[in-house]
Enzyme design. Sequence first.
Site, PDB file in Angstrom:
ATOM      1  N   HIS A 166       0.848  -1.198   0.000  1.00  0.00           N
ATOM      2  CA  HIS A 166       0.000   0.000   0.000  1.00  0.00           C
ATOM      3  C   HIS A 166       0.884   1.248   0.000  1.00  0.00           C
ATOM      4  O   HIS A 166       1.627   1.475   0.938  1.00  0.00           O
ATOM      5  CB  HIS A 166      -0.914  -0.032   1.230  1.00  0.00           C
ATOM      6  CG  HIS A 166      -1.783   1.170   1.344  1.00  0.00           C
ATOM      7  ND1 HIS A 166      -2.833   1.403   0.486  1.00  0.00           N
ATOM      8  CD2 HIS A 166      -1.771   2.215   2.198  1.00  0.00           C
ATOM      9  CE1 HIS A 166      -3.416   2.531   0.813  1.00  0.00           C
ATOM     10  NE2 HIS A 166      -2.800   3.051   1.842  1.00  0.00           N
ATOM     11  N   ASP A 168       0.894   5.155  -0.088  1.00  0.00           N
ATOM     12  CA  ASP A 168       0.205   6.441  -0.013  1.00  0.00           C
ATOM     13  C   ASP A 168       0.966   7.483  -0.817  1.00  0.00           C
ATOM     14  O   ASP A 168       2.147   7.712  -0.550  1.00  0.00           O
ATOM     15  CB  ASP A 168       0.138   6.922   1.447  1.00  0.00           C
ATOM     16  CG  ASP A 168      -0.792   6.060   2.279  1.00  0.00           C
ATOM     17  OD1 ASP A 168      -1.924   5.829   1.840  1.00  0.00           O
ATOM     18  OD2 ASP A 168      -0.375   5.610   3.372  1.00  0.00           O
ATOM     19  N   ASP A 280      -7.702   1.207   2.222  1.00  0.00           N
ATOM     20  CA  ASP A 280      -7.397   2.209   3.251  1.00  0.00           C
ATOM     21  C   ASP A 280      -8.338   3.411   3.331  1.00  0.00           C
ATOM     22  O   ASP A 280      -8.333   4.102   4.352  1.00  0.00           O
ATOM     23  CB  ASP A 280      -5.946   2.693   3.088  1.00  0.00           C
ATOM     24  CG  ASP A 280      -5.369   3.250   4.388  1.00  0.00           C
ATOM     25  OD1 ASP A 280      -5.896   2.902   5.461  1.00  0.00           O
ATOM     26  OD2 ASP A 280      -4.408   4.037   4.340  1.00  0.00           O
ATOM     27  N   ASP A 417       1.576  -1.371   4.377  1.00  0.00           N
ATOM     28  CA  ASP A 417       2.052  -0.105   3.830  1.00  0.00           C
ATOM     29  C   ASP A 417       3.517  -0.233   3.394  1.00  0.00           C
ATOM     30  O   ASP A 417       4.356  -0.696   4.170  1.00  0.00           O
ATOM     31  CB  ASP A 417       1.968   1.006   4.890  1.00  0.00           C
ATOM     32  CG  ASP A 417       0.534   1.350   5.247  1.00  0.00           C
ATOM     33  OD1 ASP A 417      -0.385   0.693   4.721  1.00  0.00           O
ATOM     34  OD2 ASP A 417       0.330   2.255   6.070  1.00  0.00           O
ATOM     35  N   HIS A 561      -6.549   9.370  -0.198  1.00  0.00           N
ATOM     36  CA  HIS A 561      -7.241   9.283   1.098  1.00  0.00           C
ATOM     37  C   HIS A 561      -6.464   9.891   2.265  1.00  0.00           C
ATOM     38  O   HIS A 561      -6.940   9.828   3.398  1.00  0.00           O
ATOM     39  CB  HIS A 561      -7.636   7.830   1.395  1.00  0.00           C
ATOM     40  CG  HIS A 561      -6.488   6.878   1.392  1.00  0.00           C
ATOM     41  ND1 HIS A 561      -6.152   6.130   0.279  1.00  0.00           N
ATOM     42  CD2 HIS A 561      -5.594   6.532   2.340  1.00  0.00           C
ATOM     43  CE1 HIS A 561      -5.103   5.385   0.562  1.00  0.00           C
ATOM     44  NE2 HIS A 561      -4.742   5.607   1.804  1.00  0.00           N
TER      45      HIS A 561
END
Length: 1052
Positions: A166, A168, A280, A417, A561
């Site tokens: 994941h 971000d 998420d 993550d 997000h």
Amino acid sequence: MVLSKMKRKLFPLLVGGVFCVVVMSLYRMLEMMQGAELQHLEAPAGQDFYRLQQQIDKLERLLSANNRLVVTLRDSLLHRQAPQGGGGAVNVSAGSAHSPADAPPGCRLAQGMKGRADGVQLLDVYNLLPFDNADGGAWKQGFEISYRGNEWDEQPLEVLLVPHSHNDPGWLKTFENYYQDQTRHILNNMLIKLTEDSRRKMIWAEISYFSKWWNDIDEQKREMVKRLVGAGQLELVTGGWVMADEANSHYFALLDQLIEGHQWIQRHLGVRPRSGWAVDPFGHSPSMAYLLKGAGLSNMVIQRVHYAVKKHFAQQQTLEFLWRQSWDSSPRSDITCHMMPFYSYDVPHTCGPNPAVCCQFDFHRLPGGRAMCPWKKSPQPITEQNVQERALLLLDQYRQKSRLFRSHVLLVPLGDDFRFVEASEWDAQSGNYQKLFDYFDQHPELHVKARFGTLSDYFEALHRRLDAMGTALPALRGDFFTYADRDDHYWSGYFTSRPFYKRLDRTLEATLRATEILFSLALAEMRRFRGDGLLVADFPVREHFRRLTAGRRSLALFQHHDGITGTSRDPVVGNVMFNRTLLPFRSLIIFNPTEQLRSSVISVVVDSPDADVVDATTGQPMAAQISAVWAEPTQASTEQFQLLSLNLESNQDKSGAYLFLPGEEGLYSSSEPPLVRVSRGPVFSDITSCFRHFTHTVRLLSAPGHAGRSLEISNMVDIRSEFNRELVMRLVSDVANGNRFYSDLNGFQMQQRRTLQKLPLQANFYPMTSAAFLQDATSRMSLLSAQSQAVASLRPGELEVVLDRRLQQDDNRGLGQGVTDNKLTASLYHLLLEDRRGGAEVRGRGSVKCGGKQHQHDIFSSVEHMSLLAHLTSLSLNHLPITMVAPSDSQVPKLRPFLPLRSSLPCDVHLLNLRTLEDSQESDSPSQEVALLLHRKGFDCSSAPQAPLQCTWSAQEEVDTHIHVIIINVNCKVVKMTYVIHVMYITSYIKYSSLQVDLDRLFSPLRFHSVRRSGLTLLREDDQPESARQPAPPHVARLRPMEISAFRVEVA
Ligand SMILES: [Zn+2]
């Protein structure tokens, strides 16, 4: 960083010289928000009694004027509400509902979609859940799962282990820093490790990162990537630019970032995403499900859902369902959705119900490494000695998890993550798991097959099994807000956190849309002008297209997000600075970016009160009102609105960026006397109240059409001096809405909400992207909003929105800081009061099964739509006219109106975008193909307006010529004072034909070579082989209510 990046990219967004002006105006507006300081009228000194007396007298006069104005405003609204010839009564008797025969067609169709009772309704689930947070044992938020052991004898358990990482695009670090430190290594290693062993697989979601990496790698590596994708080892899931927030984001931006990602994938890899992956985002919206389905995806995974809902779904074996739009009476919008059952998407919460066991199968946490298991039992490398014990331990978790699902196929995500940064992690995970898989293979008596897979591998296996079993998944309607991950920790704080940027996001969105439309039209005009399909030679088209792309990607990145949610670290959010510049100008060019005729008030700052406004085409003076720019605020209050704050005084867990954990609720009080400012004039009248922490203005426009039918409310909030405070605006009405109200999801649809006493206060707050309303049988009060915020209706008749939050502490969700970078923040709304004609609330009785028992309940119409008037008001509010300032008359000698639309669209049809697509051969260049996105809105019949609207929904109605761009001159002398001129411009209107939109007539004088209906992200394989390829018009498009339709059009 997301935003400081956005600032750098705002300028490239501009198309042509004129658009510089657009953004400069935008900057100016934002800078004014930033720069203006609230000044307080000093309390009069005790000795100066005379001055005090004077002030009190003045105040009394102002209050009296205020009261008169309030009465006038109210009367004016009531007058508008009253049925024709019906006197001044407020309440209209129920039972006079539109008969289907005289309702507009769109209304009839939308009505037919209401109140569907089939499948699972999430609202009903909420009604019956106890929310008791019982201790479930090893699976703390769930229950003990049992099995006999022979369940898989006939049909073996098929386990798909899906490696993921994941990433971000901005959270604790910036996008760039994450990329340099982690993401590029992850992708580089992925390339090597997947190539090494064809049994290895991986999925990837964020195209923002993937495309950046693609730019960095050479042609040989790109070929390797294509081979891995082709072989099904690497799957791009969702395919959006980011894994978007689903609460604050508007559907324009949600779709735009999906188009950007899908177009990139099509261009560079020649494939299309098939499955969605959203692990998420803090709660999930059916609007996203709709967009994914429309973009051609068949399946999706969601994760952050209230733990009590997860538990219930696990008990019912409904964790996999067909997510259906609330308003859809057909299965057309259905998409297969898998909800992860446990707390998180990390390895401890994905192999089975016991995190202490599952953590032992995260081989990244082998002893000696940096990561550990907090449950005190570490993973062990798999050896010949322990393989049996380990395999059986893991199998037990798989089997328990499998009992929560209807098929014997099991999805087990493997990642977290920023995982797989180092090559050694690949070796540890795939090496150890392969030994376990091999062990399962060698022991057929265990009835289990396990392998690495992609998400689509899983869904293919699932659908195969379901088909073989003859089992259909249940249909589900509703949304997954408000998310709680444990206890009373509801994630409703982020619906408002960092409201300055939420407002900025919407402004950027409107500017981008207007730019897209103008750019597409400008290119078409140029091609038409030359007559040979080519562009004017000296037009820097590539340069402009590159800037437009940068603008698209900036907006897309902010939908992440941790972007629009306001949940990234301060240095990531960055600062947007604006410089104030006063331009010497004379001519204004105003662009109406909506598809509707409109009347708007244009506000311009000039340097003299001696100014007037002249229509550039006719030379006729236009209605204008001059008012001062107030250097000092005055203060007032209105009868209808109260403001209050929520103090945080509990010693327990406190609110942070994600969570809303309010302390005591209290009315806003001020030690300073309230002061009032009242303005009256031919264009508008308003009341402004200035308090220490906010300025609150209520304005009524004296304008024809829908613009004059609502009250404009604006706030300027500054809580920078406060400690742990959340400021709320509460509207109090006599609407008898009980515990039900409605808030929108992503500006796309309305969702019923129920205020439940069994839930804590923070659980009763919901996201409001653009609208909320309360209603009873006779009236409806709609609040239309120009920014995303948290909304609630805590008591009947009340609606409240959270304006800003300043929170000193972290809320333990990984951010590691509070939210204290507050800014002077503007918020803007329109408040609309409408009659309803017979809005029956209860539509029958239904039943729901829970814990083996059947529960009876009333069936309410869970689906309501906004009225046409509310849609138009919202459209105007979110797409303000764009004012461009030309430096002087002489430099723009031949301004004339530009009329790209032959007519207004029907009231219920929204031109979502006219987005030029990239050339398929030449990168960074526009093609002649344009994505035409039309959204036909669903609307409510019971509050159809008495006075006809200026647009039309029927085939017969006729109107005059539509003017979309109007040019006026502002003449002013240069003196030192600064004044505002409010210019009213009124456009006349036009002809429109029917619900079948005739695209040729619409864009006259433009002509379409071809019109092909396509998927929502305009992938070529979604293009319908089309009659529109034929050269002859008409190109007619049929539009269904609620639906977004995408067309690939070639502009001649
Ligand atoms: Zn994330």
